[in-house]
Design an enzyme around this catalytic site. Structure first.
Site, short mmCIF file in Angstrom:
data_model
loop_
_atom_site.label_atom_id
_atom_site.label_comp_id
_atom_site.label_asym_id
_atom_site.label_seq_id
_atom_site.Cartn_x
_atom_site.Cartn_y
_atom_site.Cartn_z
N SER A 29 6.60 -5.05 34.08
CA SER A 29 5.56 -5.81 32.89
C SER A 29 6.17 -7.15 32.49
CB SER A 29 5.67 -4.78 31.69
OG SER A 29 4.52 -5.27 30.84
N ASN A 30 5.67 -7.67 31.60
CA ASN A 30 6.01 -9.09 31.25
C ASN A 30 5.95 -9.02 29.61
OD1 ASN A 30 3.32 -9.88 30.10
ND2 ASN A 30 2.71 -9.32 32.16
N HIS A 31 6.31 -10.23 29.32
CA HIS A 31 6.58 -10.53 27.71
C HIS A 31 5.46 -10.77 26.87
CE1 HIS A 31 11.12 -9.93 27.89
NE2 HIS A 31 10.84 -10.91 28.95
N SER A 32 4.47 -10.64 27.41
CA SER A 32 2.94 -11.02 26.53
C SER A 32 3.09 -10.38 25.36
CB SER A 32 1.78 -10.77 27.52
OG SER A 32 0.61 -10.92 26.45
#
Ligand code: C5P
Length: 218
Positions: A29-32
């Site tokens: 995933s990512n840090h959004s």
């Protein structure tokens, strides 16, 4: 109260990260944070729109009054977007969609291996490009671009290549703006024009963006 510039209009917004499973317990995933997308949903509601919020996994509380569609992977988000977009007047892609997913999701937890392991990833669909490519019932389509350099050039490239009507670009190399921050600065690009919106809270910026979009409808 704001003038009901979007009364009678349906606005669909994607927000947050996507989560790409590797096995039953792991994902990429990512840090959004979803903050900008949720702020856009709140702004569109304030202007009187009917709002669909397609949200990846975030810790935020959705603004009261919007219809929330909780999704996890990019494929889930794509499916929700393609269902809602043809009945929308405006589509805003604010999600940080993972570009790739695992070629296969392991049914069992992947076991520890040697000193190296290789994951095979395959490309996810470009959700906003698919929405912008709709021929019948195409919504006014707005994307976001987070860039660390040559912001105008890359943003205008994405506007054209994805077939968007407007793109909101931010320079994420500047401290305190973009991912996870409460403030942001954006430049809007459409046709051959642009407008810079100076550093402000994501709520203030969202209202300005949504008003700019309302002004482009019809
Ligand atoms: O190409 P890039 O990821 O920088 O483009 C960002 C824009 O495209 C955002 O509006 C994002 O929500 C959208 N996007 C998408 N589907 C993808 C990748 C990006 O809708 N697979």
């Amino acid at each position: 109260p704001e003038a009901p510039l979007l009364a009678g209009k349906t606005v669909t917004i994607t927000a947050g990260p996507t989560r790409e499973a590797l096995d039953p317990v792991r994902y990429i995933s990512n840090h959004s944070s979803g903050k900008m997308g949720y702020a856009l949903a709140e702004a569109a509601l304030a202007l009187g729109a009917h709002v669909h919020l397609i949200s990846g996994p975030v810790t935020l509380t959705p603004p009261p009054g919007c219809e929330v569609h909780a999704v996890s992977s990019a494929l889930d988000m794509h499916q929700a977007a393609m269902k809602l977009a043809p009945n929308s007047d405006v589509f805003i892609g604010c999600a940080a969609v993972a570009d790739y997913r695992a070629a296969d999701i392991a049914e069992q937890k992947i076991k520890k291996q040697g000193d190296e392991m290789t994951l095979t990833l395959v490309k996810n669909p470009d959700i906003i490009a698919d929405v912008a490519a709709l021929t019948a019932q195409r919504p006014y389509t707005v994307g976001f671009a987070a860039e660390t350099q040559d912001v105008a050039q890359y943003a205008q490239g994405k506007l054209k290549n994805k077939g968007l009507d407007m793109i909101c670009a931010n320079d994420v190399s500047q401290a305190g703006i973009g991912f996870n921050a409460n403030d942001n600065a954006l430049t809007l690009f459409w046709d051959n024009a642009q407008q810079s919106l100076p550093l402000a809270s994501k709520s203030e910026l969202a209202l300005t963006v949504v008003k700019a979009i309302a002004g482009k409808l019809n």
